[in-house]
Design a protein around this motif. Structure first.
Motif, mmCIF file in Angstrom:
data_model
loop_
_atom_site.group_PDB
_atom_site.id
_atom_site.type_symbol
_atom_site.label_atom_id
_atom_site.label_comp_id
_atom_site.label_asym_id
_atom_site.label_seq_id
_atom_site.Cartn_x
_atom_site.Cartn_y
_atom_site.Cartn_z
ATOM 1 N N TYR A 112 0.738 -1.042 0.047
ATOM 2 C CA TYR A 112 0.022 0.006 0.043
ATOM 3 C C TYR A 112 1.108 1.074 0.180
ATOM 4 C CZ TYR A 112 -4.312 2.668 1.555
ATOM 5 O OH TYR A 112 -5.254 3.376 1.504
ATOM 6 N N ASN B 295 1.469 5.520 -0.546
ATOM 7 C CA ASN B 295 0.798 6.714 -0.244
ATOM 8 C C ASN B 295 1.160 7.611 -1.481
ATOM 9 O OD1 ASN B 295 -0.984 8.430 0.516
ATOM 10 N ND2 ASN B 295 -0.386 8.714 2.505
ATOM 11 N N ARG C 168 -2.999 10.431 6.023
ATOM 12 C CA ARG C 168 -3.244 9.191 6.321
ATOM 13 C C ARG C 168 -4.131 8.188 5.839
ATOM 14 N NH1 ARG C 168 -5.601 6.899 10.655
ATOM 15 N NH2 ARG C 168 -4.512 5.076 11.753
ATOM 16 N N THR D 62 -5.709 3.943 5.609
ATOM 17 C CA THR D 62 -5.708 2.470 6.018
ATOM 18 C C THR D 62 -6.058 1.799 4.829
ATOM 19 O OG1 THR D 62 -7.785 2.524 6.768
ATOM 20 C CG2 THR D 62 -5.990 3.214 8.294
ATOM 21 N N LEU E 62 -3.311 -2.470 6.841
ATOM 22 C CA LEU E 62 -2.179 -1.559 6.533
ATOM 23 C C LEU E 62 -2.334 -0.029 6.974
ATOM 24 C CD1 LEU E 62 -1.213 -3.197 2.985
ATOM 25 C CD2 LEU E 62 -0.299 -3.928 5.524
ATOM 26 N N ILE F 208 -0.813 3.693 6.070
ATOM 27 C CA ILE F 208 0.192 4.775 5.654
ATOM 28 C C ILE F 208 0.079 6.187 6.040
ATOM 29 C CG2 ILE F 208 1.013 3.257 3.679
ATOM 30 C CD1 ILE F 208 -1.113 4.665 1.840
ATOM 31 N N SER G 189 4.936 7.320 1.798
ATOM 32 C CA SER G 189 5.294 6.116 2.752
ATOM 33 C C SER G 189 4.701 4.918 2.324
ATOM 34 C CB SER G 189 4.436 6.617 4.022
ATOM 35 O OG SER G 189 3.435 6.734 4.160
ATOM 36 N N SER G 190 4.973 3.771 2.636
ATOM 37 C CA SER G 190 4.261 2.476 2.131
ATOM 38 C C SER G 190 4.160 1.684 3.356
ATOM 39 C CB SER G 190 5.015 1.852 1.013
ATOM 40 O OG SER G 190 6.244 1.524 1.170
ATOM 41 N N ASP G 191 3.265 0.547 3.125
ATOM 42 C CA ASP G 191 3.072 -0.657 4.062
ATOM 43 C C ASP G 191 3.187 -1.658 3.202
ATOM 44 O OD1 ASP G 191 2.915 -1.906 6.609
ATOM 45 O OD2 ASP G 191 1.064 -1.202 7.071
ATOM 46 N N GLU G 192 3.448 -2.977 3.913
ATOM 47 C CA GLU G 192 3.287 -4.173 3.271
ATOM 48 C C GLU G 192 2.722 -5.341 4.300
ATOM 49 O OE1 GLU G 192 6.448 -5.682 0.811
ATOM 50 O OE2 GLU G 192 7.411 -3.937 1.677
ATOM 51 N N GLY G 193 2.013 -6.235 3.883
ATOM 52 C CA GLY G 193 1.263 -7.120 4.594
ATOM 53 C C GLY G 193 0.724 -8.445 3.725
#
Ligand SMILES: [Cu+2]
Length: 111
Positions: A48, A50, A55, A57, A72, A74, A79-83
């Motif tokens: 994910y 941004n 912000r 989710t 997730l 961000i 920024s990024s997030d992983e799952g």
């Protein structure tokens, strides 16, 4: 003479494993697409990213119920997030559950 491929001031963009479902949050409270997939059932990796500056989710729902153990988040731009999560075949909804972001919805088809 400078050659190609020298180290720049900004790092390379992150690379994700093949098959990763990449979702971008873009300005005006949207995902960059309204539909994702089809992707094969099983353990799925999500990234994910941004592109927006607030912000967001990412949660997954099916028939109105959230898929457990997946969320997730961000923050700032870039920024990024992983799952990853195990999904059975079906049609899912990708949702940002930040208050006021109710328009951030997309479908995900899992085969
Ligand atoms: Cu959002």
């Amino acid at each position: 003479m400078a050659s190609c491929g020298g180290s720049g001031s900004s790092g390379p963009p992150p690379t994700y494993a093949p098959g990763t479902v990449i979702v971008n949050a873009v300005p005006s409270l949207r995902f960059e697409s309204q539909s994702y997939g089809p992707v094969p059932a099983g353990k799925l990796s999500f990234a994910y990213v941004n592109i927006d500056s607030v912000r967001h989710t990412l949660i997954i729902a099916k028939d109105g119920s959230k898929v457990a153990n997946f969320r997730l988040v961000i923050g700032k731009k870039g920024s990024s997030d992983e799952g990853s999560v195990e999904l059975d075949p079906g049609t899912y909804e990708l949702i940002c559950d930040v208050p006021g972001h109710g328009e951030m919805k997309a479908s995900l088809t899992v085969e």
